[in-house]
Enzyme design. Structure first.
Site, mmCIF file in Angstrom:
data_model
loop_
_atom_site.group_PDB
_atom_site.id
_atom_site.type_symbol
_atom_site.label_atom_id
_atom_site.label_comp_id
_atom_site.label_asym_id
_atom_site.label_seq_id
_atom_site.Cartn_x
_atom_site.Cartn_y
_atom_site.Cartn_z
ATOM 1 N N ASP A 1 9.142 7.004 -2.533
ATOM 2 C CA ASP A 1 8.683 6.148 -3.632
ATOM 3 C C ASP A 1 7.170 6.061 -3.645
ATOM 4 O OD1 ASP A 1 8.766 4.638 -1.205
ATOM 5 O OD2 ASP A 1 8.632 2.788 -2.360
ATOM 6 N N GLU B 1 9.834 1.915 0.223
ATOM 7 C CA GLU B 1 8.829 1.586 1.235
ATOM 8 C C GLU B 1 7.694 0.775 0.626
ATOM 9 O OE1 GLU B 1 5.240 2.055 3.818
ATOM 10 O OE2 GLU B 1 5.515 2.625 1.719
#
Length: 356
Positions: free
Chosen positions: A68, A119
């Site tokens: 991400d 994350e």
């Protein structure tokens, strides 16, 4: 010096697919397909992570990087030796380097690649799910360190929301506004965090920042203010103690009601520079013509979640300059990407030395 066309296509293709945190599905499916093409046993796990496994044997190495990114669209392009685009450094470059390095299996070594989700969100859903799995022998977290450096420590993080509410008042009424009351609370919290401000090294200091403020919002009957306070917590400072300090400012009975809520918390983490994994990196970097530097970072990573759970030798590693993280000029040196693949191959080759 450039990587193979397939490795360059891998990192560029991954960067070209938007994957803002909590919206990683398309990038995950794409990476799973590319890993399958390379011979990995590839799938999507129950948390939505891209997972690829290759090789067999008694030694298990996990290479986990997050797939991400933060928001912000940057046109993907190659400028000279650099790949420009959101996520090129943080952290699709490291993740792609993991896949490229592990494509050729090492005898006796089972490698698991994880493209972790969320994350960049307080949830860290991908890493928290993997933390429930059996610990590997070694784990490398994919974060930009530079090809000739490894990261062995991260500060912890504590994010608090401070909510104020009181009966609505006329704008000409005496006394502070609810916005001024909120700012006074922020100043008090900052004063409480000043105890480590004189630490000699920046990494050893407790940082306290006002990350967001919303004030003067009301419905005609109640007016409200809201603060988001972020701490970067060095080893030796207990985030729980900071929560207690902040909670001491709560007042649920006065004219202004104050409620403190924890939105996210990770413990600071430090790993051993002399672990077998760290030594393997030092030797692999030296073999590639570099001299290893060990870094400590003020941010957080999935290491903050996985090391307390697994307690195995662990470092963070990956190509790229972390000064470009989250910036509108995010870019990755292609030469550095290639060198990091060489180093990672050297590390995986040394993992086989653990076989008795």
């Amino acid at each position: 010096m450039r990587p193979s066309e397939t490795d360059l296509a891998l990192v560029r293709g991954l960067v070209e697919i938007p994957s803002v945190s909590r919206h990683e599905g398309e990038a995950v499916e794409w990476l799973v397909a590319r890993m399958a093409d390379r011979g990995f046993r590839a799938t999507v796990d129950d948390a939505g992570n891209a997972v690829g496994e290759i090789g067999n044997g008694p030694v298990h190495v996990v290479l986990l990087g997050h797939i991400d990114t933060v928001p912000g669209e940057i046109a993907v392009r190659i400028e000279g030796d650099e790949l420009v685009g959101r996520g090129a450094v943080d952290a699709k470059g490291p993740l792609a380097a993991f896949v490229a390095a592990a494509t050729e299996p090492v005898a006796g070594v089972r490698v698991t690649i994880v493209g972790a989700v969320e994350e960049e969100s307080p949830t860290s859903k991908g890493a928290r799910y993997r933390a429930t799995q059996t610990a590997p022998d070694w784990c490398v977290i994919g974060e930009p360190s530079g090809w000739d450096a490894v990261t062995v420590a991260y500060k912890g993080r504590l994010t608090l929301e401070v909510a104020l509410s009181r009966e609505a008042r006329h704008g000409a009424s005496p006394g502070p506004t609810v916005a001024e009351e909120a700012l006074a609370l922020w100043e008090r919290l900052r004063e409480l965090a000043d105890g480590t401000a004189d630490a000699a090294r920046a990494f050893d200091r407790l940082d306290c920042r006002l990350e967001g403020i919303e004030a003067g919002v009301g419905d005609g009957l109640v007016e409200r203010a809201r603060l988001r306070i972020g701490y970067r917590v060095p080893p030796g400072v207990d985030p729980g103690a900071l929560e207690v300090l902040a909670a001491s400012l709560e007042d649920k009975d006065g004219d202004t009601r104050v409620v403190v809520t924890t939105q996210g918390r990770e413990e600071p983490v430090r790993t051993v520079r002399t672990s077998p994994l760290a030594r393997a990196f030092a030797r692999a970097i030296a073999a590639a013509g570099g001299q290893t530097a060990f870094k400590e970072k003020s941010g957080t990573s999935d290491m903050n979640i996985l090391f307390p759970a697994w307690r195995c030798p662990m470092v963070a590693y990956g190509p790229g300059d972390s000064r470009y993280d989250h910036t509108p000029i995010e870019r990755l040196s292609i030469t550095e990407f290639m060198r990091s693949i060489t180093v990672l191959k050297g590390v995986l080759g040394r993992a086989s030395d653990r076989i008795i």
